[in-house]
Scaffold this motif. Structure first.
Motif, PDB file in Angstrom:
ATOM      1  N   PRO A  56       0.845  -1.202   0.000  1.00  0.00           N
ATOM      2  CA  PRO A  56       0.000   0.000   0.000  1.00  0.00           C
ATOM      3  C   PRO A  56       0.878   1.248   0.000  1.00  0.00           C
ATOM      4  O   PRO A  56       2.013   1.233   0.466  1.00  0.00           O
ATOM      5  CB  PRO A  56      -0.801  -0.116   1.294  1.00  0.00           C
ATOM      6  N   SER A  57       0.326   2.306  -0.536  1.00  0.00           N
ATOM      7  CA  SER A  57       1.075   3.558  -0.581  1.00  0.00           C
ATOM      8  C   SER A  57       1.248   4.110   0.830  1.00  0.00           C
ATOM      9  O   SER A  57       0.530   3.739   1.759  1.00  0.00           O
ATOM     10  CB  SER A  57       0.338   4.575  -1.448  1.00  0.00           C
ATOM     11  N   PHE A  60      -1.893   5.740   2.149  1.00  0.00           N
ATOM     12  CA  PHE A  60      -2.899   4.810   2.663  1.00  0.00           C
ATOM     13  C   PHE A  60      -2.571   4.422   4.104  1.00  0.00           C
ATOM     14  O   PHE A  60      -3.431   4.451   4.980  1.00  0.00           O
ATOM     15  CB  PHE A  60      -2.964   3.560   1.776  1.00  0.00           C
ATOM     16  N   THR A  61      -1.325   4.085   4.358  1.00  0.00           N
ATOM     17  CA  THR A  61      -0.915   3.709   5.715  1.00  0.00           C
ATOM     18  C   THR A  61      -1.129   4.870   6.679  1.00  0.00           C
ATOM     19  O   THR A  61      -1.641   4.683   7.779  1.00  0.00           O
ATOM     20  CB  THR A  61       0.568   3.299   5.713  1.00  0.00           C
ATOM     21  N   ASN A  63      -3.260   7.367   6.359  1.00  0.00           N
ATOM     22  CA  ASN A  63      -4.700   7.588   6.542  1.00  0.00           C
ATOM     23  C   ASN A  63      -5.308   6.568   7.498  1.00  0.00           C
ATOM     24  O   ASN A  63      -6.153   6.910   8.321  1.00  0.00           O
ATOM     25  CB  ASN A  63      -5.423   7.549   5.197  1.00  0.00           C
ATOM     26  N   VAL A  64      -4.890   5.322   7.383  1.00  0.00           N
ATOM     27  CA  VAL A  64      -5.405   4.283   8.285  1.00  0.00           C
ATOM     28  C   VAL A  64      -4.986   4.585   9.722  1.00  0.00           C
ATOM     29  O   VAL A  64      -5.796   4.515  10.646  1.00  0.00           O
ATOM     30  CB  VAL A  64      -4.915   2.884   7.847  1.00  0.00           C
ATOM     31  N   THR A  67      -6.992   7.475  11.095  1.00  0.00           N
ATOM     32  CA  THR A  67      -8.356   7.073  11.415  1.00  0.00           C
ATOM     33  C   THR A  67      -8.404   6.358  12.753  1.00  0.00           C
ATOM     34  O   THR A  67      -9.274   6.619  13.590  1.00  0.00           O
ATOM     35  CB  THR A  67      -8.917   6.156  10.307  1.00  0.00           C
TER      36      THR A  67
END
Length: 171
Positions: A56-57, A60-61, A63-64, A67
């Protein structure tokens, strides 16, 4: 006993003992089913090795993780307090204060002398409680301390109630 596929995968990966390697290589050379299965698994293993792993980019990491961090931040930090416990404590203090007030009013002498027009309040203890120990207990520092503690607890509970009410209006 291990299945044919498991033994062949162990053979291909090199994770079996030398005695097992010799036995499996004999089975591959002699048995047609073992030979066919070995070739299938060998092709599959080669395809796996040529594949690139998808990663994953970084966005993405990030953002996760953000969150997860915000979900944890939304949870209240202080533990939930059982309302029955609060109501039980409040009931205890209310009953105690009410009993003390009723006891004080029941022991007052409400007679008014007709001579000078002033109210004569004379506190008399009932016959069964007429000991010096009980008189000293209900007068002086112990009673004042108890009433002060009740006052502080009442103000604390009122403050908590008003803050909770104000917080509910803001949301």
């Amino acid at each position: 006993m291990n299945s044919i596929e498991e033994q062949l995968w162990n053979y291909i990966d090199g994770s079996c003992t030398p005695a097992e390697q010799q036995a499996i290589s004999r089975l591959i050379a002699q048995d047609e089913a073992w030979h066919i299965k070995y070739n299938e698994l060998l092709k599959l293993n080669q395809e796996f090795s040529t594949m690139e792993m998808d990663e994953p980019s970084m966005a993405f990491t990030y953002n996760v993780m953000e969150t997860i961090r915000t979900e944890n931040a939304m949870k209240p930090l202080k533990a939930a307090i059982n309302k029955r416990i609060i109501w039980g404590i409040a009931a205890f203090f209310i009953i105690t204060i009410a009993a003390l007030v009723i006891f004080a009013f029941s022991t007052l002498n409400w007679s008014v002398p007709s001579g000078n027009g002033s109210l004569n309040i004379d506190i008399k203890m009932p016959e069964q409680l007429d000991s010096n120990h009980v008189k000293n207990f209900f007068s002086g520092g112990v009673l004042k301390g108890f009433l002060f503690f009740d006052l502080v607890m009442g103000l604390f509970l009122l403050d908590a109630y008003l803050r909770r009410k104000q917080g509910a209006k803001q949301h």
